[in-house]
Design an enzyme around this catalytic site. Structure first.
Site, PDB file in Angstrom:
ATOM      1  N   CYS A 114       0.732  -1.207  -0.354  1.00 45.52           N
ATOM      2  CA  CYS A 114      -0.113   0.091   0.080  1.00 45.52           C
ATOM      3  C   CYS A 114       0.985   1.386   0.095  1.00 45.52           C
ATOM      4  CB  CYS A 114      -0.756   0.191   1.296  1.00 45.52           C
ATOM      5  SG  CYS A 114      -1.642  -1.352   1.372  1.00 45.52           S
TER       6      CYS A 114
ATOM      7  N   ARG B  81       1.805   1.879  -6.317  1.00 41.67           N
ATOM      8  CA  ARG B  81       1.503   1.068  -5.339  1.00 41.67           C
ATOM      9  C   ARG B  81       0.760  -0.328  -4.477  1.00 41.67           C
ATOM     10  NH1 ARG B  81       6.222   1.982  -2.129  1.00 41.67           N
ATOM     11  NH2 ARG B  81       5.755   0.276  -0.903  1.00 41.67           N
TER      12      ARG B  81
ATOM     13  N   TRP C 103      -4.059  -2.166  -1.674  1.00 42.94           N
ATOM     14  CA  TRP C 103      -3.602  -2.938  -2.113  1.00 42.94           C
ATOM     15  C   TRP C 103      -4.475  -4.317  -1.041  1.00 42.94           C
ATOM     16  CZ3 TRP C 103      -1.074  -7.729  -1.894  1.00 42.94           C
ATOM     17  CH2 TRP C 103      -1.213  -9.147  -2.617  1.00 42.94           C
TER      18      TRP C 103
ATOM     19  N   ASN D 188       0.316   0.445   6.118  1.00 42.39           N
ATOM     20  CA  ASN D 188       0.766  -0.877   5.473  1.00 42.39           C
ATOM     21  C   ASN D 188       2.255  -1.535   5.709  1.00 42.39           C
ATOM     22  OD1 ASN D 188       2.272  -2.401   3.134  1.00 42.39           O
ATOM     23  ND2 ASN D 188       4.090  -0.016   3.092  1.00 42.39           N
ATOM     24  N   GLY D 189       1.270  -3.113   5.553  1.00 47.43           N
ATOM     25  CA  GLY D 189       2.096  -4.230   6.043  1.00 47.43           C
ATOM     26  C   GLY D 189       0.975  -5.280   6.549  1.00 47.43           C
TER      27      GLY D 189
ATOM     28  N   GLU E  14      11.627 -14.019 -18.440  1.00 47.78           N
ATOM     29  CA  GLU E  14      11.740 -12.256 -18.375  1.00 47.78           C
ATOM     30  C   GLU E  14      10.192 -12.248 -19.262  1.00 47.78           C
ATOM     31  OE1 GLU E  14      11.275 -10.684 -16.245  1.00 47.78           O
ATOM     32  OE2 GLU E  14      11.594  -8.673 -17.054  1.00 47.78           O
TER      33      GLU E  14
ATOM     34  N   LYS F 175       6.649 -10.332 -17.953  1.00 48.98           N
ATOM     35  CA  LYS F 175       5.885  -9.365 -18.857  1.00 48.98           C
ATOM     36  C   LYS F 175       4.830  -9.433 -19.590  1.00 48.98           C
ATOM     37  CE  LYS F 175       7.959  -6.806 -17.368  1.00 48.98           C
ATOM     38  NZ  LYS F 175       8.796  -7.112 -16.157  1.00 48.98           N
TER      39      LYS F 175
ATOM     40  N   GLU G  74       2.089 -10.406 -16.692  1.00 49.95           N
ATOM     41  CA  GLU G  74       1.773  -9.601 -16.193  1.00 49.95           C
ATOM     42  C   GLU G  74       0.610  -8.869 -16.257  1.00 49.95           C
ATOM     43  OE1 GLU G  74       4.589  -7.499 -13.611  1.00 49.95           O
ATOM     44  OE2 GLU G  74       6.503  -7.899 -15.311  1.00 49.95           O
TER      45      GLU G  74
ATOM     46  N   HIS H 134      10.506 -33.747 -23.380  1.00 49.30           N
ATOM     47  CA  HIS H 134       9.394 -34.189 -22.005  1.00 49.30           C
ATOM     48  C   HIS H 134       8.584 -33.804 -21.254  1.00 49.30           C
ATOM     49  CE1 HIS H 134      14.110 -35.455 -21.688  1.00 49.30           C
ATOM     50  NE2 HIS H 134      14.151 -34.151 -22.321  1.00 49.30           N
TER      51      HIS H 134
ATOM     52  N   LYS I 235       3.351  -3.119  -6.925  1.00 50.37           N
ATOM     53  CA  LYS I 235       4.831  -2.393  -7.797  1.00 50.37           C
ATOM     54  C   LYS I 235       5.781  -2.945  -6.444  1.00 50.37           C
ATOM     55  CE  LYS I 235       8.514  -1.216 -10.094  1.00 50.37           C
ATOM     56  NZ  LYS I 235       8.227  -0.799 -11.066  1.00 50.37           N
TER      57      LYS I 235
HETATM   58  O1  M6R Z   1      11.525  -4.343  -6.226  1.00 49.50           O
HETATM   59  P1  M6R Z   1      11.831  -6.121  -6.962  1.00 49.50           P
HETATM   60  O2  M6R Z   1      12.829  -6.195  -7.545  1.00 49.50           O
HETATM   61  O3  M6R Z   1      12.886  -6.625  -5.352  1.00 49.50           O
HETATM   62  O4  M6R Z   1      10.572  -6.129  -7.187  1.00 49.50           O
HETATM   63  C1  M6R Z   1      10.920  -7.938  -7.218  1.00 49.50           C
HETATM   64  C2  M6R Z   1       9.558  -8.645  -7.933  1.00 49.50           C
HETATM   65  O5  M6R Z   1       7.831  -8.105  -7.438  1.00 49.50           O
HETATM   66  C3  M6R Z   1       9.231  -7.457  -9.328  1.00 49.50           C
HETATM   67  O6  M6R Z   1      10.290  -7.628 -10.244  1.00 49.50           O
HETATM   68  C4  M6R Z   1       8.002  -8.211 -10.003  1.00 49.50           C
HETATM   69  O7  M6R Z   1       8.664  -9.390 -10.366  1.00 49.50           O
HETATM   70  C5  M6R Z   1       7.886  -7.109 -11.146  1.00 49.50           C
HETATM   71  N1  M6R Z   1       7.283  -6.354 -11.494  1.00 49.50           N
HETATM   72  C6  M6R Z   1       7.395  -7.616 -12.462  1.00 49.50           C
HETATM   73  O8  M6R Z   1       7.760  -7.110 -13.558  1.00 49.50           O
END
Ligand code: M6R
Length: 612
Positions: free
Chosen positions: A2, A27, A76, A102-103, A484, A488, A491, A507, A607
């Site tokens: 959050c 966030r 969030w 937050n938490g 990756e 991308k 997500e 396999h 984020k």
């Molecule tokens: O802030 P961080 O790099 O530790 O975050 C790790 C993941 O949450 C982050 O890389 C996430 O997978 C990305 N938002 C994906 O695009």
């Protein structure tokens, strides 16, 4: 996950809080709320499910709330569905105390039961409400807010960044932190708290980072900070050098697109201060040559895209250093029994520097005696502060939830670290070293050339955007790249997508390939180009639609088999993924655009993942 912002000053608080929340919306964005205090009108609160624009409309852009002190929150959801009632702030029963959080309060059920037994009734399903109710309970008996806050903090377990308003204290608010980010901002005649500096950058660059256990009393005239024992302490101040415009869209439709385009410059900024006379050096690295030589194992620990950087790092570092390098998801590492000792280096990679699993993995590694070096984008973040060494990625603020420029700069730093260690250990030939350094310097320009030719990617996205399942296949560094590329795509476009090491196709996975399945075949790792071609032939024979990605030197060969071929410039083998990722980011972006997705704020994601 959050976002929190708090303000105390001479201006009206609500518009400033909304402005800050807008910058924190990445966030958390399922609901938002603000509470402000004024001596005449007391505590006024508005909160609503949905994006910040709903709250803006509800408060006439903040004008309907009057007061110079306030707290705001963008949520969030963890406990309780996203709705108006579960949105923050949360009020205590008598309405005198408002809390944003937050938490996660882990023992909230037990506290809730205790308070219910004392006659307290709850309105929401959240863990946060117990903070407000418990505080009221302690405050009622002591009449001293600060001591009630300490009592409440001693009783709750878990992670928190808190902002607290109390009607009896109309000139100030209280902040507290444990295992969730919170910083203090010092303005001219005003003070702030924020989860992230981007929320307050417009007003001040002078900040302090709250440490676990600290409590702050924030007012227009200044901020007093107390340690976990209640003793007043002096906080070190830092000046943030991020540019405000870097955290704004600047005319682009999406932050993600802007951040993709910013990658060459971000890489330049990451590389140039660390290259001198053709050699990599890290000004702030405390790890000595002797310590590097004494290392017998390296772990790379991270989550999500940062983990994918680590997968590339494993291949590259093992090749450069001839030392075992393991890459482990932070969420696995922290609950495993990792073979870590004082001869182990644990590299933690995190854009935000606040990811809870990465943070806990870091603490475990330190406890086991390892040396921890982190690669982090956010200066002063928790992971940066707790690491023995920190190497910053100079990507600037990254706002889109899907990471692009942070990923690229993390990869650059990790490759540079590999070069630095290899030179220290004498595991690299000087000619090879010089060749990589020279290609490293050429990387931003090569990336620019990829970004200048986006039409073929846009065309392919418009052709395939309605597929419901996509496979990324590749070997070695191409496999890591596929991880990756696949993340991308899934997500931001919500298309089911998987990345496989091509050798694994037979396999099991190949049974999923049928006429019309989209396969993104990666063939940028040239030593295994022929094998990549064979895999393309295999999936094509089963009717798959192929989009192949290779280097310019292999483009013609690939085009003999694959009907759609994208190519990136050739560079040194170890750096090839830095170029290969760009078309995959753009493909994901354009597909999501075609599908009308909310690109910068994909559903269910945030984020900064500060909860488990
Ligand atoms: O802030 P961080 O790099 O530790 O975050 C790790 C993941 O949450 C982050 O890389 C996430 O997978 C990305 N938002 C994906 O695009």
């Amino acid at each position: 996950m959050c976002g929190i912002v708090g303000f105390a000053g001479k201006e009206e608080a609500a518009p400033i809080l909304l402005d800050g929340l807008e910058r924190l919306e990445y966030r958390g964005y399922d609901s938002a709320g603000v509470a402000v205090l004024s001596e005449k009108q007391g505590l006024q609160m508005k909160k609503a499910k949905g994006r910040l624009k709903v709250l803006r409309a509800l408060t006439d852009d903040g004008r309907s709330l009057s007061g110079h002190v306030g707290i705001g929150h963008t949520r969030w959801a963890t406990h309780g569905e996203p709705n108006d009632v579960n949105s923050h702030p949360h009020l205590s029963q008598n309405g005198m105390i408002a809390v944003v959080h937050n938490g996660i309060i882990e023992n909230y059920l037990e506290i809730k039961e205790f308070l219910i037994s004392k006659g307290v009734s709850f309105r929401s399903d959240t863990d946060t409400e117990v903070v407000a109710q418990l505080l009221e309970y302690y405050y009622a008996s002591s009449g001293d807010l600060k001591s009630a806050v300490y009592k409440m903090l001693h009783r709750i377990e878990g992670a928190y960044a808190l902002g607290i308003l109390c009607v009896d204290y109309p000139d100030c608010f209280i902040a507290a932190r444990k295992d969730a980010p919170l910083l203090l901002g010092y303005g001219e005649g005003c003070s702030f708290i924020a989860s992230d500096v981007t929320a307050i950058l417009k007003y001040t660059r002078e900040v302090s980072y709250m440490a676990d256990g600290e409590v702050a009393v924030v007012s227009a005239s200044g901020i007093r900070v107390f340690d976990a024992m209640g003793l007043e302490i002096e906080k070190e101040r830092h000046t943030v050098d991020w540019d405000v415009s870097a955290a704004e869209k600047g005319g682009y439709a999406h932050f993600m697109y802007k951040e993709i385009l910013e990658q060459p410059e971000a890489i330049r900024k990451t590389i140039s201060p660390r290259l001198k006379d053709g050699h990599v050096f890290f000004e702030d690295l405390k790890l000595t040559a002797e310590e590097i030589r004494s290392l017998n194992r390296i772990f790379i620990v991270a989550c999500g895209s940062s983990y994918h950087v680590g997968v590339i790092g494993k291949y590259n570092l093992e090749r450069l250093l001839r030392r075992p390098v393991e890459v482990v998801l932070a969420s696995e590492f922290r609950y495993a029994d990792p073979l870590v000792d004082e001869h182990t280096l644990v590299i933690v990679i995190s854009q935000s520097g606040e990811t809870l699993d990465s943070m806990m993995a870091l603490r475990l590694a330190k406890k086991l005696g390892a040396r921890v070096l982190s690669i982090v984008n956010v200066v002063g973040s928790s992971i940066a502060r707790e690491s023995d060494d920190v190497l910053y990625t100079w990507a600037g603020p990254e706002i889109a939830v899907a990471t692009t420029k942070a990923y690229s700069t993390q990869l650059t730093v990790l490759n540079m670290l590999g070069l630095y260690f290899a030179e220290t250990l004498g595991t690299i030939e000087p000619a090879e070293y010089a060749a990589i350094v020279s290609e490293l310097q050429a990387l931003p320009a090569r990336m620019e050339s990829v970004l200048e030719n986006t039409e073929p990617i846009q065309y392919l996205a418009s052709r395939y955007f309605n597929h419901d399942s996509v496979f990324f296949i590749g070997r070695n560094l191409d496999y890591a790249l596929g991880l990756e590329g696949s993340l991308k795509l899934k997500e931001i476009s919500y298309i089911h997508s998987e990345a496989y090491a091509s050798g694994e196709l037979k396999h099991g996975t190949i049974s999923l390939i049928e006429p019309g399945t989209l396969v993104i075949a990666l063939g940028t790792y040239t030593p295994l180009f022929d094998k990549a071609m064979s895999n393309v032939i295999e999936v094509k024979a089963r009717g798959a639609d192929i989009v192949a990605l290779t280097t310019e030197s292999r483009c013609a060969d690939m085009a003999k088999t694959a009907e759609n071929v994208l190519a990136v410039p050739d560079t040194h083998l170890l750096l090839q993924p830095s170029l290969g990722i760009v078309p995959l980011q753009l493909f994901a972006y354009y597909v999501a655009l075609q599908r009308g997705c909310d690109i910068d704020k994909p559903r269910n994601l945030a984020k900064s993942v500060t909860v488990e």
